[in-house]
Write a protein that holds these residues in place. Structure first.
Motif, PDB file in Angstrom:
ATOM      1  N   PHE A 221       0.746  -1.777  -0.149  1.00  0.00           N
ATOM      2  CA  PHE A 221       0.124   0.608   0.130  1.00  0.00           C
ATOM      3  C   PHE A 221       1.139   1.294   0.616  1.00  0.00           C
ATOM      4  CE2 PHE A 221      -1.998  -3.289   2.295  1.00  0.00           C
ATOM      5  CZ  PHE A 221      -3.578  -3.548   1.240  1.00  0.00           C
ATOM      6  N   SER A 222       0.785   2.040  -1.379  1.00  0.00           N
ATOM      7  CA  SER A 222       1.948   2.885  -1.353  1.00  0.00           C
ATOM      8  C   SER A 222       1.333   4.450  -2.137  1.00  0.00           C
ATOM      9  CB  SER A 222       2.987   2.319  -1.825  1.00  0.00           C
ATOM     10  OG  SER A 222       4.258   3.765  -1.990  1.00  0.00           O
ATOM     11  N   GLU A 267      -7.377   1.104  -5.031  1.00  0.00           N
ATOM     12  CA  GLU A 267      -6.212   2.467  -4.985  1.00  0.00           C
ATOM     13  C   GLU A 267      -6.594   3.342  -4.694  1.00  0.00           C
ATOM     14  OE1 GLU A 267      -2.843   1.159  -7.654  1.00  0.00           O
ATOM     15  OE2 GLU A 267      -3.203   3.045  -8.629  1.00  0.00           O
ATOM     16  N   ARG A 268      -8.482   4.187  -5.339  1.00  0.00           N
ATOM     17  CA  ARG A 268      -9.159   4.905  -4.752  1.00  0.00           C
ATOM     18  C   ARG A 268      -9.209   5.299  -3.271  1.00  0.00           C
ATOM     19  NH1 ARG A 268     -10.303   7.774  -9.391  1.00  0.00           N
ATOM     20  NH2 ARG A 268     -10.465   9.440  -7.870  1.00  0.00           N
ATOM     21  N   TYR A 269      -9.168   3.774  -2.025  1.00  0.00           N
ATOM     22  CA  TYR A 269      -9.150   4.261  -0.979  1.00  0.00           C
ATOM     23  C   TYR A 269      -8.278   4.119  -0.006  1.00  0.00           C
ATOM     24  CZ  TYR A 269     -13.515   4.023  -2.713  1.00  0.00           C
ATOM     25  OH  TYR A 269     -15.534   4.565  -3.855  1.00  0.00           O
ATOM     26  N   ALA A 270      -7.201   3.313  -0.634  1.00  0.00           N
ATOM     27  CA  ALA A 270      -6.191   2.373   0.535  1.00  0.00           C
ATOM     28  C   ALA A 270      -4.732   3.045   0.039  1.00  0.00           C
ATOM     29  CB  ALA A 270      -6.322   1.402   0.809  1.00  0.00           C
ATOM     30  N   SER A 271      -4.508   4.268  -1.192  1.00  0.00           N
ATOM     31  CA  SER A 271      -2.666   4.537  -0.659  1.00  0.00           C
ATOM     32  C   SER A 271      -2.562   5.882  -0.071  1.00  0.00           C
ATOM     33  CB  SER A 271      -2.907   4.673  -2.335  1.00  0.00           C
ATOM     34  OG  SER A 271      -4.408   6.027  -2.726  1.00  0.00           O
ATOM     35  N   VAL A 272      -1.061   5.971  -0.621  1.00  0.00           N
ATOM     36  CA  VAL A 272      -1.154   7.356  -0.027  1.00  0.00           C
ATOM     37  C   VAL A 272      -2.014   8.982  -0.726  1.00  0.00           C
ATOM     38  CG1 VAL A 272       1.333   8.892  -0.283  1.00  0.00           C
ATOM     39  CG2 VAL A 272       1.864   6.876   0.499  1.00  0.00           C
ATOM     40  N   GLY A 327       2.967  -4.371   3.752  1.00  0.00           N
ATOM     41  CA  GLY A 327       4.056  -3.497   2.907  1.00  0.00           C
ATOM     42  C   GLY A 327       3.211  -1.709   2.474  1.00  0.00           C
ATOM     43  N   GLY A 328       5.131  -1.219   2.800  1.00  0.00           N
ATOM     44  CA  GLY A 328       4.052   0.269   2.054  1.00  0.00           C
ATOM     45  C   GLY A 328       4.261   1.761   3.121  1.00  0.00           C
ATOM     46  N   GLY A 359       1.672 -10.580   8.653  1.00  0.00           N
ATOM     47  CA  GLY A 359       2.632  -9.811   9.558  1.00  0.00           C
ATOM     48  C   GLY A 359       2.709  -8.588   8.276  1.00  0.00           C
ATOM     49  N   THR A 360       4.825  -8.142   9.176  1.00  0.00           N
ATOM     50  CA  THR A 360       4.882  -7.137   8.474  1.00  0.00           C
ATOM     51  C   THR A 360       5.973  -7.236   7.445  1.00  0.00           C
ATOM     52  OG1 THR A 360       3.957  -5.374  10.021  1.00  0.00           O
ATOM     53  CG2 THR A 360       5.765  -4.936   7.960  1.00  0.00           C
ATOM     54  N   ALA A 361       6.379  -6.806   5.798  1.00  0.00           N
ATOM     55  CA  ALA A 361       7.254  -7.587   5.173  1.00  0.00           C
ATOM     56  C   ALA A 361       9.060  -6.466   5.993  1.00  0.00           C
ATOM     57  CB  ALA A 361       6.855  -6.721   3.675  1.00  0.00           C
ATOM     58  N   THR A 362       9.905  -7.445   5.845  1.00  0.00           N
ATOM     59  CA  THR A 362      10.377  -6.531   6.558  1.00  0.00           C
ATOM     60  C   THR A 362      12.153  -6.457   5.507  1.00  0.00           C
ATOM     61  OG1 THR A 362      11.562  -9.716   6.402  1.00  0.00           O
ATOM     62  CG2 THR A 362      10.898  -8.370   7.764  1.00  0.00           C
ATOM     63  N   THR A 363      11.804  -6.679   3.741  1.00  0.00           N
ATOM     64  CA  THR A 363      12.676  -6.612   2.948  1.00  0.00           C
ATOM     65  C   THR A 363      12.736  -4.815   1.570  1.00  0.00           C
ATOM     66  OG1 THR A 363      11.096  -7.501   0.651  1.00  0.00           O
ATOM     67  CG2 THR A 363      12.428  -9.205   1.951  1.00  0.00           C
ATOM     68  N   ALA A 364      11.941  -4.012   2.589  1.00  0.00           N
ATOM     69  CA  ALA A 364      11.966  -2.811   1.757  1.00  0.00           C
ATOM     70  C   ALA A 364      13.115  -2.009   2.876  1.00  0.00           C
ATOM     71  CB  ALA A 364      10.577  -1.893   2.422  1.00  0.00           C
ATOM     72  N   PRO A 365      13.487  -1.619   1.841  1.00  0.00           N
ATOM     73  CA  PRO A 365      13.413  -0.679   0.412  1.00  0.00           C
ATOM     74  C   PRO A 365      13.983  -0.987  -0.472  1.00  0.00           C
ATOM     75  CG  PRO A 365      14.639   0.752   1.634  1.00  0.00           C
ATOM     76  CD  PRO A 365      14.825   0.249   2.548  1.00  0.00           C
ATOM     77  N   TRP A 366      14.281  -2.495  -0.149  1.00  0.00           N
ATOM     78  CA  TRP A 366      15.047  -3.227  -1.430  1.00  0.00           C
ATOM     79  C   TRP A 366      14.085  -4.644  -2.057  1.00  0.00           C
ATOM     80  CZ3 TRP A 366      19.685  -1.852  -3.025  1.00  0.00           C
ATOM     81  CH2 TRP A 366      20.694  -0.786  -2.404  1.00  0.00           C
TER      82      TRP A 366
END
Length: 404
Positions: A221-222, A267-272, A327-328, A359-366
């Motif tokens: 979600f970015s 995307e019209r509701y849950a993005s930056v 993530g995001g 869970g939460t992604a751990t490889t960000a930002p790579w």
């Protein structure tokens, strides 16, 4: 089967078994013999014969693994011979590129993280990527002559490749094929191109929070909303290359039109951009700070999480993954977004989905670059370069492993 066919059939079976072993090492990096046996499903006798041949030929080498406790003795591990080639993971993101160079044993040799700057067109960005790869390799003493595979993560679904600064992604009938063709000509190595969020799922299953997971959904979600789906250990792309494009799941029948041609997309509701519009803020940092206290920002984030949870429940009902990673930027908000998402997921999903772990992604930002690396390693045609010998054929040897 005739007597003449038997040697050929046995040779093919042996090749298939060897490919299973090499596939385990390509995907996971260093493994013990027991771990290879478990993942490959081969008997101890068959595995011993296959490993003996691969070790003799230098395709696989042994390493020393630290004991699980201080008192234990070191054990031996198995990895692909680092000298069999270098691999490149490259992410062509919205505003910057990231790259990771590693050897066949999964040892990262070089990284680079660069903004595009004035490089606005797709051609300019690819030229910058080529220079960055050559400079990173030269700076770490890596010869690109040994580059054996390249994996590239790009922005956008399907044929949307290389979003220019300040605008929508460029439509190209053969966008990803053109990127692959250019990089293949530049570096003389096979190239695979996929969506960067989809590759992040692969990175998470290879080295991240879902290491070893056979069934995984990654939701990002970015500025846009994307995702990646792994089923049975395989990355799912779909016929048109848009599998797990979560951002364009319809969540409101009377919602606003979306640039994709749909209506009421997630995307019209849950993005930056959606949350900035909903709260009237111009900067994400301001909205993020306000999320820590009760107010309209917190309610807008809760509403976005509720929509996202309903969409994820619908998708998970269809594909039934065992784990969901978030993530995001919206995931970075923590519980103000994640708690209503999980609640909505539980309310909308089937009872059988209650065992899904979040869970939460751990490889960000790579994640995109590491996923590209994982893609290159998984699709490396190692056996095509080092075939198992037939009757009376000792086969080629490969150079001995060297230090990093």
């Amino acid at each position: 089967m005739t007597a003449e066919d038997a040697p050929t059939a046995l040779h093919r079976l042996r090749q298939d078994n060897a490919e299973r072993v090499l596939g385990c090492l390509r995907e996971r990096g260093e493994l013990s013999r027991a771990e290879v046996a478990e993942r490959s499903g081969l008997s101890r006798t068959t595995l011993s014969a296959i490993l003996g041949d691969l070790l003799r030929r230098g395709v696989v080498v042994e390493t020393e693994r630290a004991p699980s406790n201080r008192r234990g003795r070191p054990t031996s591990g198995l990895v692909l011979n680092p000298a069999t080639g270098q691999y490149l993971g490259l992410e062509l993101g919205r505003n910057r590129l990231r790259l990771v160079l590693a050897d066949a044993a999964h040892r990262v040799r070089a990284r680079a993280d660069l903004p595009y700057g004035a490089a606005r067109s797709a051609a300019d960005r690819l030229a910058l990527a080529e220079r960055a790869v050559r400079e990173a390799a030269a700076g770490h003493g890596i010869s690109l002559d040994s580059l054996a595979g390249i994996g590239v993560g790009s922005t956008g679904p399907g044929e949307l490749v290389l979003a220019p600064a300040g605008g929508l992604a460029e439509h190209a009938p053969r966008g990803r094929e053109l990127v692959a063709d250019r990089l293949a000509r530049a570096f003389g190595a096979p190239v695979g191109v996929d969506n960067n969020t989809r590759l992040t799922a692969l990175a998470e299953a290879t080295w991240g929070a879902a290491t070893g997971a056979a069934d995984l959904l990654y939701a990002h979600f970015s500025h846009g909303v994307g995702g990646g789906l792994i089923i049975g250990g395989q990355l799912v792309r779909g016929t048109g290359g848009v599998a797990a494009e979560l951002g364009h799941l319809p969540v409101a029948e009377d919602g606003p039109d979306c640039w994709c041609g749909g209506r009421g997309c997630l995307e019209r509701y849950a993005s930056v951009p959606a949350l900035l519009r909903a709260t009237g803020h111009r900067r994400w940092s301001v909205l993020r700070a306000a999320a820590e206290r009760p107010g309209p920002e917190r309610e807008a984030i809760r509403a976005a999480g509720t929509r996202a949870g309903a969409a994820l429940a619908a998708l998970c009902t269809a594909v039934n993954p065992g784990r969901v990673l978030l993530g995001g930027e919206l995931a970075d908000l923590g519980e103000p977004f994640a708690e209503p998402l999980r609640t909505s997921f539980a309310e909308r999903g089937m009872r059988s989905l209650r065992g899904v772990g979040f869970g939460t992604a751990t490889t960000a930002p790579w994640g995109g670059a590491l996923g590209g690396l994982a893609l290159a390693l998984r699709e490396s045609p190692l056996l095509a370069r080092y075939p198992l010998p037939g009757p009376g054929d000792p086969g080629p040897s490969v150079p001995a492993a060297t230090g990093s």
